[in-house]
Design a protein around this motif. Structure first.
Motif, PDB file in Angstrom:
ATOM      1  N   GLY A  36     -14.108  -7.625   0.813  1.00 26.76           N
ATOM      2  CA  GLY A  36     -13.861  -7.489   2.235  1.00 26.76           C
ATOM      3  C   GLY A  36     -12.403  -7.320   2.631  1.00 26.76           C
ATOM      4  N   VAL A  37     -11.485  -7.470   1.679  1.00 22.66           N
ATOM      5  CA  VAL A  37     -10.053  -7.417   1.995  1.00 22.66           C
ATOM      6  C   VAL A  37      -9.422  -6.182   1.365  1.00 22.66           C
ATOM      7  CG1 VAL A  37      -7.834  -8.603   1.844  1.00 22.66           C
ATOM      8  CG2 VAL A  37      -9.944  -9.928   2.107  1.00 22.66           C
ATOM      9  N   GLN A  38      -8.850  -5.319   2.192  1.00 27.53           N
ATOM     10  CA  GLN A  38      -8.108  -4.162   1.694  1.00 27.53           C
ATOM     11  C   GLN A  38      -6.647  -4.565   1.540  1.00 27.53           C
ATOM     12  OE1 GLN A  38      -7.867  -0.785   4.322  1.00 27.53           O
ATOM     13  NE2 GLN A  38      -6.978   0.555   2.772  1.00 27.53           N
ATOM     14  N   THR A  39      -6.104  -4.328   0.353  1.00 26.21           N
ATOM     15  CA  THR A  39      -4.690  -4.583   0.100  1.00 26.21           C
ATOM     16  C   THR A  39      -3.969  -3.254  -0.040  1.00 26.21           C
ATOM     17  OG1 THR A  39      -5.182  -6.665  -1.048  1.00 26.21           O
ATOM     18  CG2 THR A  39      -3.006  -5.703  -1.419  1.00 26.21           C
ATOM     19  N   ILE A  40      -3.017  -3.019   0.856  1.00 32.34           N
ATOM     20  CA  ILE A  40      -2.206  -1.803   0.830  1.00 32.34           C
ATOM     21  C   ILE A  40      -0.823  -2.200   0.324  1.00 32.34           C
ATOM     22  CG2 ILE A  40      -1.226   0.082   2.189  1.00 32.34           C
ATOM     23  CD1 ILE A  40      -3.486  -0.463   4.247  1.00 32.34           C
ATOM     24  N   THR A  41      -0.393  -1.575  -0.767  1.00 32.92           N
ATOM     25  CA  THR A  41       0.866  -1.942  -1.402  1.00 32.92           C
ATOM     26  C   THR A  41       1.858  -0.791  -1.361  1.00 32.92           C
ATOM     27  OG1 THR A  41      -0.340  -3.391  -2.938  1.00 32.92           O
ATOM     28  CG2 THR A  41       1.928  -2.844  -3.510  1.00 32.92           C
ATOM     29  N   MET A  42       3.003  -1.013  -0.742  1.00 30.87           N
ATOM     30  CA  MET A  42       4.091  -0.031  -0.807  1.00 30.87           C
ATOM     31  C   MET A  42       4.717  -0.143  -2.195  1.00 30.87           C
ATOM     32  SD  MET A  42       5.838  -0.357   2.984  1.00 30.87           S
ATOM     33  CE  MET A  42       5.859  -2.157   3.039  1.00 30.87           C
ATOM     34  N   SER A  43       4.813   0.973  -2.897  1.00 35.53           N
ATOM     35  CA  SER A  43       5.237   0.921  -4.297  1.00 35.53           C
ATOM     36  C   SER A  43       6.427   1.828  -4.592  1.00 35.53           C
ATOM     37  CB  SER A  43       4.063   1.291  -5.215  1.00 35.53           C
ATOM     38  OG  SER A  43       3.513   2.546  -4.853  1.00 35.53           O
ATOM     39  N   ASP A  44       7.198   2.152  -3.574  1.00 38.83           N
ATOM     40  CA  ASP A  44       8.396   2.975  -3.762  1.00 38.83           C
ATOM     41  C   ASP A  44       9.609   2.057  -3.983  1.00 38.83           C
ATOM     42  OD1 ASP A  44      10.232   5.048  -3.845  1.00 38.83           O
ATOM     43  OD2 ASP A  44      10.343   5.253  -1.661  1.00 38.83           O
ATOM     44  N   THR A  45       9.590   1.342  -5.093  1.00 38.62           N
ATOM     45  CA  THR A  45      10.652   0.362  -5.345  1.00 38.62           C
ATOM     46  C   THR A  45      12.023   1.030  -5.480  1.00 38.62           C
ATOM     47  OG1 THR A  45      10.124   0.454  -7.715  1.00 38.62           O
ATOM     48  CG2 THR A  45       9.123  -1.308  -6.429  1.00 38.62           C
ATOM     49  N   GLY A  81       8.434  -5.080  -5.668  1.00 35.54           N
ATOM     50  CA  GLY A  81       9.883  -5.191  -5.710  1.00 35.54           C
ATOM     51  C   GLY A  81      10.432  -6.231  -4.749  1.00 35.54           C
ATOM     52  N   PRO A  82      11.743  -6.430  -4.765  1.00 35.00           N
ATOM     53  CA  PRO A  82      12.388  -7.466  -3.947  1.00 35.00           C
ATOM     54  C   PRO A  82      12.579  -7.098  -2.484  1.00 35.00           C
ATOM     55  CG  PRO A  82      14.041  -6.284  -5.213  1.00 35.00           C
ATOM     56  CD  PRO A  82      12.714  -5.744  -5.658  1.00 35.00           C
ATOM     57  N   VAL A  83      12.266  -5.839  -2.125  1.00 33.26           N
ATOM     58  CA  VAL A  83      12.428  -5.391  -0.737  1.00 33.26           C
ATOM     59  C   VAL A  83      11.073  -4.991  -0.188  1.00 33.26           C
ATOM     60  CG1 VAL A  83      13.537  -3.737   0.804  1.00 33.26           C
ATOM     61  CG2 VAL A  83      14.770  -4.579  -1.203  1.00 33.26           C
ATOM     62  N   PHE A  84      10.617  -5.722   0.829  1.00 34.96           N
ATOM     63  CA  PHE A  84       9.361  -5.355   1.494  1.00 34.96           C
ATOM     64  C   PHE A  84       9.506  -3.956   2.068  1.00 34.96           C
ATOM     65  CE2 PHE A  84       6.825  -5.145   5.414  1.00 34.96           C
ATOM     66  CZ  PHE A  84       5.555  -5.405   4.905  1.00 34.96           C
ATOM     67  N   SER A  85      10.531  -3.755   2.874  1.00 36.83           N
ATOM     68  CA  SER A  85      10.897  -2.417   3.340  1.00 36.83           C
ATOM     69  C   SER A  85      12.283  -2.471   3.952  1.00 36.83           C
ATOM     70  CB  SER A  85       9.907  -1.884   4.379  1.00 36.83           C
ATOM     71  OG  SER A  85      10.360  -0.635   4.889  1.00 36.83           O
ATOM     72  N   ALA A  86      13.111  -1.485   3.583  1.00 30.93           N
ATOM     73  CA  ALA A  86      14.479  -1.418   4.097  1.00 30.93           C
ATOM     74  C   ALA A  86      14.560  -0.659   5.419  1.00 30.93           C
ATOM     75  CB  ALA A  86      15.384  -0.757   3.061  1.00 30.93           C
ATOM     76  N   GLY A  87      13.413  -0.241   5.959  1.00 30.42           N
ATOM     77  CA  GLY A  87      13.424   0.489   7.220  1.00 30.42           C
ATOM     78  C   GLY A  87      13.287   1.985   7.018  1.00 30.42           C
ATOM     79  N   HIS A  88      13.719   2.750   8.001  1.00 33.05           N
ATOM     80  CA  HIS A  88      13.593   4.205   7.916  1.00 33.05           C
ATOM     81  C   HIS A  88      14.471   4.777   6.804  1.00 33.05           C
ATOM     82  CE1 HIS A  88      11.093   4.658  11.404  1.00 33.05           C
ATOM     83  NE2 HIS A  88      11.939   4.016  12.168  1.00 33.05           N
ATOM     84  N   ASN A  89      14.069   5.944   6.315  1.00 34.14           N
ATOM     85  CA  ASN A  89      14.859   6.672   5.343  1.00 34.14           C
ATOM     86  C   ASN A  89      16.004   7.362   6.093  1.00 34.14           C
ATOM     87  OD1 ASN A  89      15.910   8.656   3.595  1.00 34.14           O
ATOM     88  ND2 ASN A  89      13.988   8.750   2.454  1.00 34.14           N
ATOM     89  N   MET A  90      17.217   6.880   5.897  1.00 33.48           N
ATOM     90  CA  MET A  90      18.357   7.364   6.686  1.00 33.48           C
ATOM     91  C   MET A  90      18.654   8.837   6.457  1.00 33.48           C
ATOM     92  SD  MET A  90      19.119   4.779   8.499  1.00 33.48           S
ATOM     93  CE  MET A  90      20.782   4.927   9.161  1.00 33.48           C
ATOM     94  N   ALA A 131      12.882  -7.710   4.683  1.00 37.19           N
ATOM     95  CA  ALA A 131      12.262  -6.792   5.642  1.00 37.19           C
ATOM     96  C   ALA A 131      13.319  -6.468   6.686  1.00 37.19           C
ATOM     97  CB  ALA A 131      11.042  -7.427   6.285  1.00 37.19           C
ATOM     98  N   ALA A 132      13.809  -5.233   6.685  1.00 37.52           N
ATOM     99  CA  ALA A 132      14.928  -4.864   7.554  1.00 37.52           C
ATOM    100  C   ALA A 132      14.555  -3.704   8.464  1.00 37.52           C
ATOM    101  CB  ALA A 132      16.143  -4.480   6.718  1.00 37.52           C
ATOM    102  N   ALA A 133      15.130  -3.719   9.676  1.00 31.26           N
ATOM    103  CA  ALA A 133      14.981  -2.627  10.652  1.00 31.26           C
ATOM    104  C   ALA A 133      13.498  -2.302  10.870  1.00 31.26           C
ATOM    105  CB  ALA A 133      15.781  -1.421  10.194  1.00 31.26           C
ATOM    106  N   ALA A 134      13.078  -1.053  10.598  1.00 27.26           N
ATOM    107  CA  ALA A 134      11.674  -0.698  10.807  1.00 27.26           C
ATOM    108  C   ALA A 134      10.750  -1.478   9.876  1.00 27.26           C
ATOM    109  CB  ALA A 134      11.475   0.803  10.613  1.00 27.26           C
ATOM    110  N   GLY A 135      11.293  -1.983   8.764  1.00 27.92           N
ATOM    111  CA  GLY A 135      10.503  -2.857   7.887  1.00 27.92           C
ATOM    112  C   GLY A 135      10.193  -4.173   8.580  1.00 27.92           C
ATOM    113  N   CYS A 136      11.165  -4.687   9.327  1.00 20.09           N
ATOM    114  CA  CYS A 136      10.959  -5.889  10.135  1.00 20.09           C
ATOM    115  C   CYS A 136       9.991  -5.587  11.282  1.00 20.09           C
ATOM    116  CB  CYS A 136      12.300  -6.389  10.658  1.00 20.09           C
ATOM    117  SG  CYS A 136      12.235  -7.978  11.501  1.00 20.09           S
ATOM    118  N   GLN A 137      10.111  -4.391  11.829  1.00 16.33           N
ATOM    119  CA  GLN A 137       9.187  -3.940  12.874  1.00 16.33           C
ATOM    120  C   GLN A 137       7.747  -3.959  12.366  1.00 16.33           C
ATOM    121  OE1 GLN A 137      10.000   0.069  14.145  1.00 16.33           O
ATOM    122  NE2 GLN A 137       8.220   0.199  15.484  1.00 16.33           N
TER     123      GLN A 137
END
Length: 284
Positions: A36-45, A81-90, A131-137
């Protein structure tokens, strides 16, 4: 008007309860559906799980992937990885990318955030790192968030000449004003404990305990009627736009609609009869 919209989506059953873990064509995310639980993993370390246009599109598609299937009861968004998300791709925001490209980035970001709000099931962020910027969002926009005690959250856009206006939208709706504006004006990170105290996350725990905490939450959700949880989630996001009297007027109607659902009646009967409820998960 009846608040409940009857849809065929919640009336569909699927046979398998387990989907194989698989990667997308861009290899930026992975997804699995189990119990019943979908796990979505960001894997662009390598890219610090930045929310590039491709990542935004993949996450949106993943969230919508099983939404019409009754077996789906909750979604977890996490990262490798150690970063959930750094936000938008600058790089996608450089001047030479052009205004249309910039619009594409933020339009896709809006689609992702609204897919979380509009998902029929609870969406939970699982954060172990930065979790930074859009990652925090992304964390703030989820319905709940569970993080490790080493996690950090920041909105440092002003440091680079781009105020975190869109990250500030869910943060302003989750976090106390003094903390939200300190994050937005200074760009300084807050700790996991500060995030818990100000309302950005639901639970803080050790690395060893995070999956246990998530299991506790998702297990509690799965025990409920999916249709009742969906009705409640949609009402929550609707009523916060109204003043208190209008919210109560709408809420009274929703409660009556809920009680007259098949699962509303089943829940009341099972409580009175002191037995486990047998949910239909439908909007009948």
């Amino acid at each position: 008007m009846n608040f409940i919209t009857k849809t065929s989506s919640l009336q569909k059953l699927i046979t398998p309860n387990l989907y194989r873990f698989y990667s997308s064509k861009h290899n930026l995310t992975k997804s699995s559906l189990e119990n019943g639980v979908q796990t979505i993993t960001m894997s662009d370390t390598k890219g610090r799980n930045t929310l590039s246009v491709a990542m935004l599109e993949e996450l949106t598609n993943r969230i919508k992937q099983h939404e019409s299937e009754q077996a789906l009861r909750a979604i977890i968004i996490t990262a490798e990885g150690p970063v959930f998300s750094a936000g938008h791709n600058m790089r996608e925001l450089l001047p030479e990318a052009g205004r249309e490209q910039h619009k594409l980035v933020f339009n896709n970001c809006e689609l992702l955030m609204m897919s979380i709000v509009e998902s029929p099931v609870p969406v939970i962020a699982r954060v172990d790192g930065v979790a930074a910027a859009a990652g925090c969002q992304l964390v703030a926009q989820c319905d709940m968030a569970v993080c490790t005690d080493v996690s950090k959250f920041s909105t440092p856009g002003a440091n680079f000449g781009i105020f975190c206006s869109t990250p500030g939208i869910p943060i302003a709706r989750s976090v106390k004003k003094m903390t939200a504006l300190r994050m937005l004006f200074t760009g300084l990170p807050i700790s996991a404990q500060e995030a818990k105290e100000c309302g950005l996350v639901s639970v803080v725990c050790s690395k060893e305990d995070i999956d246990t905490e998530l299991l506790k939450i998702t297990s509690a959700i799965i025990q409920k009627s999916r249709s009742v949880i969906e009705l409640g989630k949609r009402f929550y996001y609707k009523q916060i736009r109204y003043d208190i009297r209008e919210a109560y007027d709408l809420g009274s109607t929703v409660m009556v609609d809920n009680i007259n659902l098949k699962d509303g009646q089943e829940g009341i009967k099972s409580f009175v009869e002191k037995r486990k409820a047998n949910w239909s998960h439908s909007f009948k």
